[in-house]
Motif scaffolding. Sequence first.
Motif, PDB file in Angstrom:
ATOM      1  N   ARG A  91       0.833  -1.210   0.000  1.00 31.98           N
ATOM      2  CA  ARG A  91       0.000   0.000   0.000  1.00 31.98           C
ATOM      3  C   ARG A  91       0.865   1.256   0.000  1.00 31.98           C
ATOM      4  O   ARG A  91       0.561   2.237  -0.690  1.00 31.98           O
ATOM      5  CB  ARG A  91      -0.926   0.010   1.212  1.00 31.98           C
ATOM      6  N   GLN A  92       1.947   1.254   0.786  1.00 35.36           N
ATOM      7  CA  GLN A  92       2.833   2.413   0.832  1.00 35.36           C
ATOM      8  C   GLN A  92       3.546   2.619  -0.500  1.00 35.36           C
ATOM      9  O   GLN A  92       3.704   3.756  -0.946  1.00 35.36           O
ATOM     10  CB  GLN A  92       3.845   2.254   1.965  1.00 35.36           C
ATOM     11  N   GLU A  93       3.971   1.538  -1.147  1.00 37.03           N
ATOM     12  CA  GLU A  93       4.621   1.647  -2.455  1.00 37.03           C
ATOM     13  C   GLU A  93       3.663   2.222  -3.488  1.00 37.03           C
ATOM     14  O   GLU A  93       4.034   3.091  -4.274  1.00 37.03           O
ATOM     15  CB  GLU A  93       5.120   0.277  -2.915  1.00 37.03           C
ATOM     16  N   GLY A  98       1.806   6.799  -6.741  1.00 35.44           N
ATOM     17  CA  GLY A  98       0.724   7.723  -7.093  1.00 35.44           C
ATOM     18  C   GLY A  98       1.121   9.166  -6.873  1.00 35.44           C
ATOM     19  O   GLY A  98       0.850  10.040  -7.708  1.00 35.44           O
ATOM     20  N   GLU A  99       1.790   9.446  -5.750  1.00 34.13           N
ATOM     21  CA  GLU A  99       2.243  10.813  -5.480  1.00 34.13           C
ATOM     22  C   GLU A  99       3.292  11.240  -6.501  1.00 34.13           C
ATOM     23  O   GLU A  99       3.295  12.381  -6.974  1.00 34.13           O
ATOM     24  CB  GLU A  99       2.800  10.906  -4.066  1.00 34.13           C
ATOM     25  N   GLU A 100       4.187  10.322  -6.863  1.00 34.94           N
ATOM     26  CA  GLU A 100       5.209  10.622  -7.863  1.00 34.94           C
ATOM     27  C   GLU A 100       4.567  10.918  -9.210  1.00 34.94           C
ATOM     28  O   GLU A 100       4.961  11.859  -9.903  1.00 34.94           O
ATOM     29  CB  GLU A 100       6.159   9.424  -7.980  1.00 34.94           C
ATOM     30  N   TYR A 101       3.563  10.160  -9.576  1.00 34.04           N
ATOM     31  CA  TYR A 101       2.858  10.381 -10.842  1.00 34.04           C
ATOM     32  C   TYR A 101       2.179  11.748 -10.847  1.00 34.04           C
ATOM     33  O   TYR A 101       2.236  12.477 -11.842  1.00 34.04           O
ATOM     34  CB  TYR A 101       1.829   9.277 -11.075  1.00 34.04           C
ATOM     35  N   LEU A 102       1.540  12.111  -9.729  1.00 34.58           N
ATOM     36  CA  LEU A 102       0.880  13.415  -9.670  1.00 34.58           C
ATOM     37  C   LEU A 102       1.883  14.551  -9.790  1.00 34.58           C
ATOM     38  O   LEU A 102       1.599  15.574 -10.414  1.00 34.58           O
ATOM     39  CB  LEU A 102       0.085  13.541  -8.363  1.00 34.58           C
ATOM     40  N   LYS A 103       3.073  14.387  -9.202  1.00 34.97           N
ATOM     41  CA  LYS A 103       4.103  15.421  -9.305  1.00 34.97           C
ATOM     42  C   LYS A 103       4.559  15.578 -10.747  1.00 34.97           C
ATOM     43  O   LYS A 103       4.758  16.695 -11.224  1.00 34.97           O
ATOM     44  CB  LYS A 103       5.293  15.076  -8.416  1.00 34.97           C
ATOM     45  N   THR A 104       4.728  14.453 -11.465  1.00 37.74           N
ATOM     46  CA  THR A 104       5.168  14.548 -12.862  1.00 37.74           C
ATOM     47  C   THR A 104       4.072  15.137 -13.736  1.00 37.74           C
ATOM     48  O   THR A 104       4.365  15.851 -14.693  1.00 37.74           O
ATOM     49  CB  THR A 104       5.584  13.175 -13.419  1.00 37.74           C
ATOM     50  N   GLU A 105       2.819  14.867 -13.429  1.00 39.30           N
ATOM     51  CA  GLU A 105       1.710  15.438 -14.198  1.00 39.30           C
ATOM     52  C   GLU A 105       1.645  16.946 -14.007  1.00 39.30           C
ATOM     53  O   GLU A 105       1.373  17.689 -14.941  1.00 39.30           O
ATOM     54  CB  GLU A 105       0.378  14.798 -13.791  1.00 39.30           C
ATOM     55  N   LYS A 106       1.889  17.420 -12.797  1.00 42.60           N
ATOM     56  CA  LYS A 106       1.860  18.860 -12.543  1.00 42.60           C
ATOM     57  C   LYS A 106       3.079  19.545 -13.145  1.00 42.60           C
ATOM     58  O   LYS A 106       3.037  20.720 -13.467  1.00 42.60           O
ATOM     59  CB  LYS A 106       1.790  19.124 -11.041  1.00 42.60           C
ATOM     60  N   ALA A 107       4.173  18.816 -13.308  1.00 47.17           N
ATOM     61  CA  ALA A 107       5.393  19.394 -13.864  1.00 47.17           C
ATOM     62  C   ALA A 107       5.295  19.605 -15.367  1.00 47.17           C
ATOM     63  O   ALA A 107       6.009  20.431 -15.918  1.00 47.17           O
ATOM     64  CB  ALA A 107       6.587  18.501 -13.543  1.00 47.17           C
TER      65      ALA A 107
END
Length: 161
Positions: A91-93, A98-107
């Motif tokens: 679950r943590q992975e 998911g958080e990493e994906y959201l950061k790349t989408e915002k970038a």
Amino acid sequence: MERLRSLLQRTLGTVRQHTGTDQFGNKYYSIPEQKTWTGQAIRAKRIVEPAQKDVYKYEVGHIPTEWEAWIRGKRKDPPTIEEIVKNEQIRQEISAKGEEYLKTEKATPSIEGKDGVEAQPVKTQIKGHASARLYEKQTPTEEPTSTANTFVPGSWNPQKK
């Protein structure tokens, strides 16, 4: 032995067996199937004794998913500590990915098309489902049209062709 157990249950109350404890301190018990003195069978139950005595303070996630599945009867055996730890790491992975994906989408603020020119996202036109008869070619027919709003009982006279 069965009579002794049923006698103890009637005098002392239901006999519950401690099945396990989770990382939050919740205790899980199972009550085996019982028979009353009249011969009626009372089905087996699974219960949780919460670590927080105030029920209104409980929130989603205070009971691990594995234990909740056991309580609801979706799994036969109670979960092991190793299984809970492994699932929590997964679950943590997934949460970190998911958080990493959201950061790349915002970038990436815009989509670049050919020749380095910013391209507009393509909008999909919704025309309907392929099997819907509404989107077929309309051909005139000699069939009568609907008179649902103006129909008067007894006024319809079919004509022969």
